[in-house]
Scaffold this active site. Sequence first.
Site, PDB file in Angstrom:
ATOM      1  N   GLY A 245       3.670  -1.211  -6.669  1.00 16.77           N
ATOM      2  CA  GLY A 245       2.779  -2.936  -5.941  1.00 16.77           C
ATOM      3  C   GLY A 245       4.054  -3.315  -4.878  1.00 16.77           C
TER       4      GLY A 245
ATOM      5  N   HIS B 236      13.586  -0.267  -1.709  1.00 16.92           N
ATOM      6  CA  HIS B 236      13.376   0.542  -2.788  1.00 16.92           C
ATOM      7  C   HIS B 236      14.456   0.568  -3.457  1.00 16.92           C
ATOM      8  CE1 HIS B 236       9.338   1.225  -2.744  1.00 16.92           C
ATOM      9  NE2 HIS B 236       9.329   2.206  -2.090  1.00 16.92           N
TER      10      HIS B 236
ATOM     11  N   TYR C  66       4.030  -5.921 -12.001  1.00 21.15           N
ATOM     12  CA  TYR C  66       2.799  -6.111 -11.416  1.00 21.15           C
ATOM     13  C   TYR C  66       1.441  -6.069 -12.012  1.00 21.15           C
ATOM     14  CZ  TYR C  66      -0.914  -2.537  -9.297  1.00 21.15           C
ATOM     15  OH  TYR C  66      -1.534  -1.896  -8.969  1.00 21.15           O
TER      16      TYR C  66
ATOM     17  N   ARG D  45      -3.520   4.170  -3.643  1.00 26.10           N
ATOM     18  CA  ARG D  45      -4.703   5.041  -4.581  1.00 26.10           C
ATOM     19  C   ARG D  45      -5.520   4.354  -4.850  1.00 26.10           C
ATOM     20  NH1 ARG D  45      -4.641   8.643  -9.484  1.00 26.10           N
ATOM     21  NH2 ARG D  45      -3.166   7.112  -9.696  1.00 26.10           N
TER      22      ARG D  45
END
Length: 343
Positions: free
Chosen positions: A73, A155, A239, A302
């Site tokens: 997310g 990340h 998320y 997606r």
Amino acid sequence: MMDVNTQLPSIDYLDESTTKEMLADFKGEKLGWVLVGEKKWFLPAKYAKQCPLYYNFEVKPDDTWIVTFPRSGTTWTQELVWLLSNNLDFATAKSVPLVKRYPFLEFSMAINDVTSQNILKENRANSEIQSLVSNVEFTYETARSMPSPRFIKTHFPLSLVPNILKSDCKTIYVARNPKDVAVSYYHFHKTVKVYDYGGEFDKFWDYFQNDKTCWGPYWEHIKEAWAQRHNSNLLFLFYEEMTHDLLAVTKKVAKFLGKTYTDEQYKQLVDHLQFSNIKNNKMVNLSQNSLKVFFKTDEFIRQGKSQGWHKMFSPELNNKANLWIEDNLKSTDLRFPFTDIYS
């Protein structure tokens, strides 16, 4: 003054036999992988040369960082945080790509030189792409030289950018349940040229479960942040919270950032952040950005659903995954809300 960490983490190259097997599946990687530090963080081989740039990155007190394991997310949270921090400046958000407002610290590490050269050859006549790809090595510098207040995403686990926790900057960490992460990461690996994963999902899950996907180990990544959840400068989100009640999360993030808005403004922001709007937002989804040359399709964003993993897991694979999840949760009070992670 930058806090220089003289003791860098250890770096070992992945063993030759495992590398050979993985390069057959991840055809875009080309250069292999390294294992970093005591926790054996699994990263592209380029990290070996670039480690000091990230490990000693100068963090400023007025920075705002988004830290996530991939496919948790990140993009959604970036847009939320940027707008809350910038007085709901929708005009800029709708005209300036998110990647320029909120750059990805280690993007250059993730793009191997072989893939970059191939893209350059394929786009000889496109000066914009030539410039973009030629400057990939300097994305760290892009983040470093941004005017304050800076907005940066990474990340990396917190331990690989240690100056974040040493600073008074604001950090938002987002965690997502491992089954949905793995499914999204699988499709991402199939789509991105620097991965070009050619295997089936079951084998990808094995790589994921055995800490052989980039920025892993997954559990260590989340647990490091979970251990900091009471840090006044870090907000830990799930998320699943965002998909369950985006308005409540929006108000929680606003409070963390020291921002206050009217009910009507919150409603406007939540509407902007609805998944269908984000997926079709050209400033967010890369469809109008040169970065799309690194993707085989335009589908950077997606489905954005929780519990979407059911379609990908056979009963046998689900049992295997459940045992792994149970084993990793038994020593912690970390739990994923608003989702049945097992069935």
